[in-house]
Design a protein around this motif. Structure first.
Motif, PDB file in Angstrom:
ATOM      1  N   VAL A 109      29.250  51.267  53.007  1.00 50.21           N
ATOM      2  CA  VAL A 109      28.757  49.915  52.744  1.00 50.21           C
ATOM      3  C   VAL A 109      29.607  49.191  51.706  1.00 50.21           C
ATOM      4  N   LEU A 110      29.981  49.865  50.639  1.00 57.11           N
ATOM      5  CA  LEU A 110      30.676  49.178  49.547  1.00 57.11           C
ATOM      6  C   LEU A 110      32.071  48.676  49.936  1.00 57.11           C
ATOM      7  N   PRO A 111      32.925  49.490  50.586  1.00 57.24           N
ATOM      8  CA  PRO A 111      34.204  48.911  51.039  1.00 57.24           C
ATOM      9  C   PRO A 111      34.024  47.782  52.046  1.00 57.24           C
ATOM     10  N   GLY A 112      33.012  47.921  52.920  1.00 55.47           N
ATOM     11  CA  GLY A 112      32.752  46.849  53.885  1.00 55.47           C
ATOM     12  C   GLY A 112      32.345  45.562  53.204  1.00 55.47           C
ATOM     13  N   LEU A 113      31.486  45.669  52.164  1.00 59.57           N
ATOM     14  CA  LEU A 113      31.093  44.473  51.418  1.00 59.57           C
ATOM     15  C   LEU A 113      32.274  43.857  50.683  1.00 59.57           C
ATOM     16  N   CYS A 114      33.162  44.690  50.160  1.00 58.48           N
ATOM     17  CA  CYS A 114      34.365  44.157  49.497  1.00 58.48           C
ATOM     18  C   CYS A 114      35.210  43.336  50.475  1.00 58.48           C
ATOM     19  N   ILE A 115      35.376  43.840  51.695  1.00 55.87           N
ATOM     20  CA  ILE A 115      36.148  43.104  52.710  1.00 55.87           C
ATOM     21  C   ILE A 115      35.473  41.779  53.026  1.00 55.87           C
ATOM     22  N   VAL A 116      34.153  41.820  53.253  1.00 55.22           N
ATOM     23  CA  VAL A 116      33.411  40.613  53.636  1.00 55.22           C
ATOM     24  C   VAL A 116      33.457  39.567  52.528  1.00 55.22           C
ATOM     25  N   PHE A 117      33.150  39.972  51.299  1.00 51.99           N
ATOM     26  CA  PHE A 117      33.073  39.007  50.207  1.00 51.99           C
ATOM     27  C   PHE A 117      34.447  38.452  49.843  1.00 51.99           C
ATOM     28  N   THR A 118      35.481  39.276  49.940  1.00 53.37           N
ATOM     29  CA  THR A 118      36.829  38.775  49.658  1.00 53.37           C
ATOM     30  C   THR A 118      37.258  37.749  50.697  1.00 53.37           C
ATOM     31  N   ALA A 119      37.009  38.053  51.982  1.00 52.37           N
ATOM     32  CA  ALA A 119      37.363  37.105  53.039  1.00 52.37           C
ATOM     33  C   ALA A 119      36.573  35.807  52.894  1.00 52.37           C
TER      34      ALA A 119
END
Length: 199
Positions: free
Chosen positions: A167-177
């Protein structure tokens, strides 16, 4: 680093090519047909093909994603440049005695920087997402260099025991984009004169 580098390289190459076809209309058909051929491929498919051909690594991924995205920026710049040439203030500059190069340098090219910046932010967000997908597939920067895609690929084996590793790496990708896209919206708001006139 990869997203920012791809955005800069794509904006420079695409912006220059877009301006060239606007200034020299004789090369427009040849250059744009070649770029249309690159645009015809889906982004992720072309990225996979190019990364597979170049090999994994930071610079290989940057070159591959730049080849994927610079034709899109060139097409946008060409369209905006052609609309600028037909606009009343450019025609007035010609009527006032301005030469072709003077008009291009003072009226057309400066008005292309804003759209190029907006497209650059879009390319940056897309490059971050596609690089994460390539890393997840094992085609991007190889381990032990940590990337969000590598983290997702490694963590999928432990989803039952440690869900936060996915979840955490996925959230980093989403929020950065999302953050980069919001920057692009802000740039569009401050550079688009039509939006400014309507406020």
């Amino acid at each position: 680093m990869i997203g920012f580098s791809v955005a800069i390289a794509s904006s420079v190459i695409g912006g220059v090519l877009g301006a060239v076809v606007v200034i020299w209309r004789s090369v427009d058909n040849v250059i744009m047909r070649i770029l249309d051929g690159l645009i015809a491929f889906p982004s992720i498919v072309l990225a996979i093909l190019l990364v597979a051909a170049f090999g994994g690594g930071h610079w290989q991924v940057i070159v591959a994603l730049t080849l994927v995205y610079f034709p899109r920026i060139a097409r946008v710049v060409r369209g905006i440049g052609l609309s600028l040439i037909a606009s009343p203030f450019v025609e007035a500059a010609y009527v006032a005695g301005g030469s072709r190069w003077w008009v291009m340098r003072h009226h057309v090219i400066p008005n292309l920087f804003g759209p190029i910046g907006v497209q650059g932010t879009y390319v940056m967000s897309r490059a971050i997402v596609i690089d994460a997908g390539l890393s997840f597939l094992g085609l991007s920067v190889p381990p032990p260099t940590p990337t969000w895609g590598n983290m997702l690929g490694d963590a999928r084996l432990f989803m039952d025991q440690a869900w936060w590793m996915v979840v955490l790496p996925g959230l980093c990708i989403v929020f950065t984009a999302l953050a980069v896209n919001y920057v692009g919206d802000w740039l569009r708001d401050i550079t688009d004169k039509k939006l400014g006139a309507n406020r």
